[in-house]
Design a protein around this motif. Structure first.
Motif, PDB file in Angstrom:
ATOM      1  N   THR A  10       0.853  -1.291   0.083  1.00 26.86           N
ATOM      2  CA  THR A  10       0.006   0.080  -0.083  1.00 26.86           C
ATOM      3  C   THR A  10       1.051   1.392   0.049  1.00 26.86           C
ATOM      4  O   THR A  10       0.546   2.352   0.225  1.00 26.86           O
ATOM      5  CB  THR A  10      -1.029   0.150   1.134  1.00 26.86           C
ATOM      6  N   PHE A  57       1.996  -5.227   9.858  1.00 28.18           N
ATOM      7  CA  PHE A  57       0.731  -5.026   9.127  1.00 28.18           C
ATOM      8  C   PHE A  57       0.873  -5.690   7.605  1.00 28.18           C
ATOM      9  O   PHE A  57       1.847  -5.649   7.121  1.00 28.18           O
ATOM     10  CB  PHE A  57      -0.102  -3.881   9.000  1.00 28.18           C
ATOM     11  N   ASN A  58      -0.177  -5.876   7.171  1.00 28.76           N
ATOM     12  CA  ASN A  58      -0.244  -6.404   5.713  1.00 28.76           C
ATOM     13  C   ASN A  58       0.669  -7.644   5.525  1.00 28.76           C
ATOM     14  O   ASN A  58       1.280  -7.779   4.667  1.00 28.76           O
ATOM     15  CB  ASN A  58       0.119  -5.247   5.015  1.00 28.76           C
ATOM     16  N   ASP A  91      -5.276  -4.006   6.113  1.00 27.69           N
ATOM     17  CA  ASP A  91      -6.581  -3.466   5.613  1.00 27.69           C
ATOM     18  C   ASP A  91      -7.654  -4.399   5.374  1.00 27.69           C
ATOM     19  O   ASP A  91      -7.801  -4.868   3.981  1.00 27.69           O
ATOM     20  CB  ASP A  91      -6.284  -2.668   4.467  1.00 27.69           C
ATOM     21  N   TYR A 131      -7.782  -1.910   9.668  1.00 26.51           N
ATOM     22  CA  TYR A 131      -7.751  -0.259   8.978  1.00 26.51           C
ATOM     23  C   TYR A 131      -9.070  -0.004   8.447  1.00 26.51           C
ATOM     24  O   TYR A 131      -8.926   0.683   7.573  1.00 26.51           O
ATOM     25  CB  TYR A 131      -6.658  -0.104   8.276  1.00 26.51           C
ATOM     26  N   ARG A 148     -10.646   7.579  -3.605  1.00 24.93           N
ATOM     27  CA  ARG A 148     -11.041   6.888  -2.300  1.00 24.93           C
ATOM     28  C   ARG A 148     -12.406   7.012  -2.077  1.00 24.93           C
ATOM     29  O   ARG A 148     -12.910   6.766  -0.707  1.00 24.93           O
ATOM     30  CB  ARG A 148     -10.127   7.429  -1.189  1.00 24.93           C
ATOM     31  N   LYS A 204     -10.694   5.962  10.232  1.00 23.26           N
ATOM     32  CA  LYS A 204      -9.631   6.650   9.644  1.00 23.26           C
ATOM     33  C   LYS A 204     -10.412   7.597   8.557  1.00 23.26           C
ATOM     34  O   LYS A 204     -11.645   7.319   8.330  1.00 23.26           O
ATOM     35  CB  LYS A 204      -8.593   5.688   8.850  1.00 23.26           C
ATOM     36  N   MET A 225      -6.778   6.397  12.749  1.00 23.44           N
ATOM     37  CA  MET A 225      -5.654   6.754  12.143  1.00 23.44           C
ATOM     38  C   MET A 225      -5.729   8.081  11.739  1.00 23.44           C
ATOM     39  O   MET A 225      -6.561   8.561  11.105  1.00 23.44           O
ATOM     40  CB  MET A 225      -5.619   5.766  10.843  1.00 23.44           C
ATOM     41  N   PHE A 285      -3.083  11.662   5.622  1.00 24.43           N
ATOM     42  CA  PHE A 285      -2.101  12.404   4.914  1.00 24.43           C
ATOM     43  C   PHE A 285      -2.027  14.059   4.544  1.00 24.43           C
ATOM     44  O   PHE A 285      -0.995  14.619   4.523  1.00 24.43           O
ATOM     45  CB  PHE A 285      -2.126  11.853   3.651  1.00 24.43           C
ATOM     46  N   ASP A 293      -1.058   7.598   9.187  1.00 21.23           N
ATOM     47  CA  ASP A 293      -0.959   6.677   8.071  1.00 21.23           C
ATOM     48  C   ASP A 293       0.334   6.391   7.719  1.00 21.23           C
ATOM     49  O   ASP A 293       1.193   6.868   8.272  1.00 21.23           O
ATOM     50  CB  ASP A 293      -1.913   7.487   6.972  1.00 21.23           C
ATOM     51  N   TYR A 294       0.277   5.763   6.329  1.00 15.34           N
ATOM     52  CA  TYR A 294       1.562   5.234   5.846  1.00 15.34           C
ATOM     53  C   TYR A 294       2.584   6.213   5.592  1.00 15.34           C
ATOM     54  O   TYR A 294       2.488   7.241   4.807  1.00 15.34           O
ATOM     55  CB  TYR A 294       1.021   4.531   4.459  1.00 15.34           C
ATOM     56  N   MET A 310       3.721   4.513  11.559  1.00 19.74           N
ATOM     57  CA  MET A 310       3.592   3.547  10.413  1.00 19.74           C
ATOM     58  C   MET A 310       4.731   3.793   9.477  1.00 19.74           C
ATOM     59  O   MET A 310       4.531   4.618   8.783  1.00 19.74           O
ATOM     60  CB  MET A 310       2.106   3.595   9.834  1.00 19.74           C
ATOM     61  N   TRP A 365      -8.956  -2.811  -2.405  1.00 17.15           N
ATOM     62  CA  TRP A 365      -8.955  -3.206  -1.266  1.00 17.15           C
ATOM     63  C   TRP A 365      -9.429  -4.518  -0.891  1.00 17.15           C
ATOM     64  O   TRP A 365     -10.236  -4.889   0.017  1.00 17.15           O
ATOM     65  CB  TRP A 365      -9.291  -2.389   0.011  1.00 17.15           C
ATOM     66  N   GLU A 377      -7.302   4.038  -3.359  1.00 20.44           N
ATOM     67  CA  GLU A 377      -5.922   4.757  -3.333  1.00 20.44           C
ATOM     68  C   GLU A 377      -5.162   5.078  -4.405  1.00 20.44           C
ATOM     69  O   GLU A 377      -4.949   4.408  -5.157  1.00 20.44           O
ATOM     70  CB  GLU A 377      -5.150   4.189  -1.952  1.00 20.44           C
TER      71      GLU A 377
HETATM   72  C1  BGC Z   1      -3.696   3.983   3.407  1.00 20.58           C
HETATM   73  C2  BGC Z   1      -4.449   3.578   4.651  1.00 20.58           C
HETATM   74  C3  BGC Z   1      -4.069   2.171   4.911  1.00 20.58           C
HETATM   75  C4  BGC Z   1      -2.596   2.052   4.898  1.00 20.58           C
HETATM   76  C5  BGC Z   1      -2.043   0.667   5.457  1.00 20.58           C
HETATM   77  C6  BGC Z   1      -2.348   4.056   3.619  1.00 20.58           C
HETATM   78  O1  BGC Z   1      -1.518   4.092   2.306  1.00 20.58           O
HETATM   79  O2  BGC Z   1      -4.076   5.480   3.339  1.00 20.58           O
HETATM   80  O3  BGC Z   1      -5.778   3.786   4.531  1.00 20.58           O
HETATM   81  O4  BGC Z   1      -4.746   1.618   6.111  1.00 20.58           O
HETATM   82  O5  BGC Z   1      -2.048   2.538   3.816  1.00 20.58           O
HETATM   83  O6  BGC Z   1      -2.151  -0.221   4.280  1.00 20.58           O
END
Ligand code: BGC
Length: 760
Positions: free
Chosen positions: A61, A82-83, A112, A156, A170, A209, A253, A256, A288-289, A319, A427, A512
């Motif tokens: 992501t 995560f992920n 996510d 998330y 989004r 978020k 969360m 940006f 956020d990321y 993050m 997602w 995204e």
């Molecule tokens: C997104 C978030 C997401 C995060 C983690 C970010 O780029 O904006 O919504 O939860 O990545 O994957």
């Protein structure tokens, strides 16, 4: 699995507390004592490690990755990952954290999980069009059951950003444009994910978020600037965040974007004054990321200073930017931050773990033996199919073109007809799309022995290969020659009784980093659709999309339009259920469909301006309007047709004066005048005629889903209290003001019956 936890189990700690002076039997003071004891044994580095969140990279992501996850865990540099995909893999990471580190603190494991894990439900924007809190809670519950069986303890979701700009990809992830509806639906997600109190093995932590205002990025361009008045924030954009937090969400969360010129994660007013102090949020606040390191290109601060600012603003977990991990030690020596600030953030991470029960059983989400029986079950798939059918919105249906009879020959045409990979939308990285049916598969099965399906792809998604690659992202498809495809499709249409055109956006065209400047049907698809219409055969457009599109030509020329969004893993069946009339569509739009992209932002709950246009059909000079386009939307908020029809009777009010402690009951009789069982979503709006701040021309205040048999009538009643008429005044106090109000009830935000009442 041998337990080997050096962070004392809460139950062990409880025994110690009695002898070490800590007291209190309530869960919070037990947690405090446990964490006091644990933190008493932690070094600065271990604390900073807890505040560091890294990606496993199985689901991508963003740009920042790490390939030394296991080593970082051993070095106690990570509080959560995560992920990461796969129960076995997560179990191993958790085992390393618990058994191979000095403190043995278990990991938060995030992902996510936005609209399902393996059983995928419709995208959130579609789900919101069901206006069905029960369905949304159920989808979140099933998502939590499947995700937790796979090792995940933190999702998330929900994303509750209000959005009024369909260029922003989004918009697909949220609940549309309305603060009231967003405030009702957000908590339903939270209930579904967190269950009773997150202590159950299948209850996971929700994360609201993106706080805040991310849906208002300028030009609909992702990650762009936001600038907004406080009164608009409080009245129009904040309510869904607040409601989801009040609904018990244990984490938030931040976003940006800038808020008042300061990156949200470093904005003390937003995070401390509003979120923590005003709303009383005491849970975990994560960025956020890569947000902290991105404060540098934002022109705000380099990494060390950005980390200080984020910590000062009460952001607990970083993050992927590693700013907390690598710079806060030095900032502490330089006295830019205090140990108390670090302790506070570390404590909140540990509290989240405690509340999830991870200290009692770090492997509670890692029972690899039970995974198979809990994922993509018949029951889950049935729920996904039923819920998907509820989210489709019938935008047009001339001459009752839909539902189709299962007979004769049907030309199924378009780039979305045989695209199983596209059904889930953005997602949906956790699922295995190869197991899903395409519309062609499902329709062929459904019509077997009854009707002929003539399939033809008809065109690519875009004429230009580069744009198509941008659009397809992670799911590239094989291209054909557009001229040949068009010829084949027109030949298929010529042989058929009716044409079903499956068209629109590919899955990765929303979500995204998927903003669009032109929100019409992509070029070659328009050309194909025009060709199909020119054959004179009835044409049904099945629209796949993650955002409102400009469908002005389509609305004028196509016989029926069913917006199916991205319906998830069972979408193909659900589409057949609706197209062939097993289920009548009942979805209503939660986002306005403009006539022209130049009208954006376009939303139903706008202010009146000092010069409203008296007649949107003609141009009136010196009014607020356009020379070359009407002010009106194509399809308004709340709009959606049914195979049945509904007659609204008179709207009656039991009184026309509302007192401070009183209530008005407004009743409308609704009758199903159609020939099938169907659900109608009856909507209630109000307008505050004069107030200390200009108020919108209408605001949703309630709704009811009513299912009626043919010929059945029902009185639908709404209770209106002064509390429902509150707003944030110029001083940002939440008040109602005496005066006149309009009360409006109807099937959508454009067709309403109005009555006036007075609030005294
Ligand atoms: C997104 C978030 C997401 C995060 C983690 C970010 O780029 O904006 O919504 O939860 O990545 O994957």
């Amino acid at each position: 699995m041998k337990k080997h936890i050096k962070a004392l189990l809460p139950s062990v700690c409880l025994a110690l507390m009695c002898s070490c002076g800590h007291s209190g039997n309530d869960p919070d003071s037990r947690m405090d004592s446990f964490i006091d004891e644990l933190m008493g044994r932690m070094t600065l580095e271990q604390k900073l490690g807890q505040m560091n969140l890294v990606t496993g990279g199985d689901m991508v992501t963003g740009h920042v990755m790490t390939n030394e996850l296991e080593q970082m865990i051993r070095r106690q540099e990570i509080g959560g990952v995560f992920n990461v995909k796969g129960a076995g893999k997560i179990l191993e990471l958790q085992r390393i954290a618990v058994e191979e580190t000095e403190l043995g603190i278990p990991l938060l494991v995030g992902a996510d999980i936005i609209h399902g894990y393996e059983t995928i439900f419709p995208i959130p924007l579609a789900l919101s069009c069901s206006w069905d809190t029960v369905a949304i809670e159920k989808m979140a519950r099933i998502s939590a059951i499947e995700a937790s069986a796979s090792g995940i303890n933190w999702t998330y979701s929900p994303m509750v950003d209000i959005c009024r700009d369909p260029r922003w990809g989004r918009i697909a992830e949220g609940n549309g444009e309305d603060p009231y509806l967003g405030s009702v639906l957000g908590p339903a997600y939270v209930r579904g994910y967190q269950g009773k109190d997150m202590s159950g093995k299948d209850e996971i932590m929700a994360c609201v978020k993106h706080f805040a205002l991310y849906g208002a990025v300028e030009g609909g361009r992702d990650y762009n600037t936001v600038d907004m008045s406080r009164q608009r924030m409080f009245n129009e954009y904040f309510p869904p965040y607040k409601a989801a937090i009040r609904g018990g969400a244990a984490s938030v969360m931040n976003s940006f974007n800038l808020v008042d010129g300061i990156p949200a994660a470093a904005n003390k007013w937003l995070m401390v004054d509003v979120l923590r102090d005003r709303w009383g949020f005491d849970g975990l606040l994560v960025t956020d990321y890569d947000v902290i390191s991105e404060m540098s290109p934002h022109g705000y601060a380099p990494l060390p200073e950005a980390s200080v600012k984020a910590l000062e603003a009460g952001t607990d977990m970083d993050m992927v930017s590693s700013g907390y991990l690598t710079t806060l030690g030095q900032s502490l020596s330089g006295k830019a931050v205090t140990m108390a600030m670090i302790d506070k953030a570390c404590r909140r991470v540990l509290e989240a773990k405690y509340r999830l029960g991870l200290f009692d059983d770090p492997y509670k989400y890692c029972d690899t033996t039970s995974v198979a029986g809990k994922i993509y079950t018949t029951e889950h798939r049935r729920a996904a199919r039923e819920i998907a059918a509820e989210t489709f919105v019938l935008l047009k249906n001339d001459n009752q073109t839909l539902p189709l009879e299962p007979k004769g020959s049907i030309a199924l045409v378009g780039p979305m007809a045989d695209a199983a990979n596209n059904m889930c939308g953005m997602w949906s990285m956790t699922c295995t799309p190869s197991g899903h049916l395409s519309l062609l598969d499902a329709m062929t099965r459904e019509l077997s022995g009854k009707a002929e399906v003539i399939y033809s792809k008809g065109c690519n998604i875009y004429a230009d290969e580069t744009v198509e690659n941008n659009a397809n992202g992670i799911r590239p498809v094989r291209r054909g020659d557009d001229e040949t495809l068009l010829r084949q499709a027109l030949a298929a249409a010529a042989r058929a009784d009716v044409v079903v055109a499956a068209m629109g956006e590919s899955a990765e065209m929303s979500g995204e980093s998927a903003s669009r400047a032109d929100i019409k049907l992509p070029d070659v698809q328009q050309k194909l659709l025009r060709g199909l219409v020119a054959t004179g055969k009835p044409v049904v457009l099945l629209l796949f999309t993650g955002r409102p599109l400009v469908l002005t030509w389509e609305d004028a020329n196509v016989d029926a339009i069913l917006n199916v969004w991205f319906g998830g893993s069972e979408a193909a069946h659900a589409i057949c259920d609706v197209v062939f009339g097993k289920v009548s569509p009942s979805g209503k739009l939660t986002t306005t469909f403009p006539r022209h992209a130049g009208q954006i932002p376009l939303y139903y709950n706008h202010m009146n301006t000092s010069r409203p246009d008296p007649d949107p059909k003609v141009f009136n000079r010196y009014c607020s309007n356009y020379i070359d386009e009407s002010n009106e939307e194509l399809y308004p908020f709340g709009y959606g047709l049914s195979y049945a029809s509904f007659r609204y009777g008179d709207l009656s009010l039991d009184k026309t004066t509302l007192t401070a402690d009183g209530a008005i009951t407004a009743t409308v009789n609704v009758t199903n005048t159609g020939r099938c069982r169907a659900t109608e979503i009856v909507q209630l709006y109000t307008r505050d005629i004069y107030a200390s701040l200009a108020r919108p021309v209408k605001e949703l205040k309630g709704f009811r889903r009513v299912t009626l048999e043919p010929g059945e009538s029902r009185d639908v009643a709404f209770t209106i209290t002064p509390d429902m008429l509150r707003f944030y005044n110029p001083e940002l106090e939440y008040v109602w003001e005496p005066g006149e109000f309009d009360l409006m009830v109807g099937p959508d935000s454009r067709n309403l019956i109005t009555r006036r009442f007075e609030l005294k």
